[in-house]
Design a protein around this motif. Structure first.
Motif, PDB file in Angstrom:
ATOM      1  N   THR A 162       0.830  -1.195   0.000  1.00 13.63           N
ATOM      2  CA  THR A 162       0.000   0.000   0.000  1.00 13.63           C
ATOM      3  C   THR A 162       0.868   1.249   0.000  1.00 13.63           C
ATOM      4  O   THR A 162       1.962   1.264   0.573  1.00 13.63           O
ATOM      5  N   ASP A 187      -0.718   4.032   0.985  1.00  9.45           N
ATOM      6  CA  ASP A 187      -1.532   4.859   1.880  1.00  9.45           C
ATOM      7  C   ASP A 187      -1.045   4.651   3.317  1.00  9.45           C
ATOM      8  O   ASP A 187      -1.394   3.672   3.967  1.00  9.45           O
ATOM      9  N   PHE A 207      -2.455   2.073   6.315  1.00 12.31           N
ATOM     10  CA  PHE A 207      -1.577   1.059   6.903  1.00 12.31           C
ATOM     11  C   PHE A 207      -1.471   1.254   8.416  1.00 12.31           C
ATOM     12  O   PHE A 207      -1.549   0.290   9.183  1.00 12.31           O
ATOM     13  N   TYR A 236     -10.017   1.213   2.472  1.00 13.19           N
ATOM     14  CA  TYR A 236     -10.154   1.917   1.189  1.00 13.19           C
ATOM     15  C   TYR A 236     -11.615   2.062   0.784  1.00 13.19           C
ATOM     16  O   TYR A 236     -11.946   2.864  -0.086  1.00 13.19           O
TER      17      TYR A 236
END
Length: 367
Positions: free
Chosen positions: A44, A46, A50, A76
């Motif tokens: 990921t 993001d 995480f 998400y």
């Protein structure tokens, strides 16, 4: 570093404070790293998603141990309120509170007393102490995970299941498929199978089984009692593996005369192993067992000298088992027919009986 500012510390007196839930989120982040390495999960970009996956507060301190493949993608997605999903979450929270406050904390009163005074107790009392601890640790740990899963649902997240009525298991292999599922499946996927699993000769299979169970014991703490508990469960497991029956009973639980007998036998050997898990040292565990084997039945109701929950404790456990029986092959006994009536009944029991139980920390907070 402390010496620079004039403070002198000794390692023998330095108390090291570990981060909350370190053993749980360590396994979660390991699963992410390994799954990315195995191309089962894309890494990921993001950081917020995480970090939220690692520190998701409902299950952070005592599980269930989440997989990145299950929880991370949910951050998400857009979440919309679902009444049915939220209702099931509330029911899980209520059931979890009942397990913890009414069952586990009530059993703890007896367990603490019996294990601390085991040298003066009769055999019946010590047997009851082991049984009470079996229900204490189950009610305590599964109660927490029910609350965590239910809280997650109120926020729109679906967490992995962690317990499925394990005390109705018909052999030890089935027990470990129903107990602390998120940990046992983690060991299976990331250690047992890479070691070779059930492939190879019997010697390698035996090695793999012992490695898994000893690591499981060590995960709970650096104490010989946990290692012995893990090794004992490995010994329990080996006959099923050698006879190729370790994958038996993967379907729904059904009750028959033979099945009930197998459940009782599995529960007895599980309670025996729990003695080592609960004892502070191996010498205490063996002393506890020796007192049982001595079959001293003088003053068989001595355990009733504890002030509260005298004869009420056993009927309370029987009531709990009845609820568990109605919830076999379900997510929780409060679902299905008469769900509102059962939920209200449990809430009343929590209010009536819970106020008399000692407030205890969750057992797995220490792990």
């Amino acid at each position: 570093m402390f010496a620079v500012i004039g403070v002198h510390l000794k390692l023998s007196t330095l108390n090291i404070i570990l981060p909350v839930g370190i053993s749980f989120y360590t396994f979660q982040t390991l699963s992410y790293t390994i799954d990315v390495y195995r191309d089962k999960l894309k890494p990921t970009n993001d950081l917020i998603a995480f970090a939220s996956f690692v520190t998701f507060f409902p299950q952070l301190v005592a599980g269930p141990i989440e997989r990145a493949t299950n929880l991370l993608p949910q951050f998400y997605q857009k979440r919309t309120f679902s009444f049915e999903f939220a209702k099931s979450g509330v029911q899980l929270i209520v059931w979890g509170l009942f397990k913890k406050i009414v069952i586990a904390d009530s059993c703890a009163v007896y367990v603490d007393y019996i294990f601390s005074e085991y040298e003066t107790q009769n055999s019946l009392t010590l047997v009851l102490g082991a049984i009470y601890f079996a229900f204490q640790i189950y009610g305590d740990f599964s109660g927490y995970t029910d609350i965590a899963i239910g809280t997650g649902r109120l926020l729109g997240f679906k967490l992995l299941p962690n317990f499925k009525t394990p005390y109705f298991s018909r052999n030890i292999a089935e027990f470990w498929r129903r107990w602390h599922i998120s940990l046992t499946t983690w060991f299976k996927d990331y250690i047992y199978i890479p070691l070779g699993g059930s492939r190879g000769n019997k010697g390698l299979q035996l090695r793999n089984v012992f490695v898994i169970f000893l690591i499981s014991g060590f995960w709970h703490g650096a104490n010989w009692t946990y290692l012995f508990w893990g090794g004992l469960n490995a010994i329990y497991f080996i006959p099923s593996m050698l006879l190729n029956k370790n994958r038996k009973y993967t379907d729904k639980i059904e009750f028959s005369g033979l099945s009930v007998l197998k459940m009782i036998i599995t529960f007895i050997i599980t309670c025996f192993a729990w003695i080592f898990f609960r004892a502070n040292s191996l010498s205490i565990a063996f002393g506890y067992i020796k007192r049982i084997i001595d079959f001293n039945i003088a003053n068989p109701i001595k355990y009733l000298s504890i002030d509260r929950y005298n004869v009420e404790m056993i009927p309370l456990i029987i009531l709990f088992l009845v609820f568990e029986y109605t919830g076999v092959n379900k997510e929780t006994p409060l679902l299905g027919k008469y769900s509102y009536l059962k939920t209200v009944s449990i809430v009343l029991l929590i209010m009536i009986l819970g106020v008399f139980s000692d407030q205890k920390d969750f057992i797995y907070f220490q792990f």
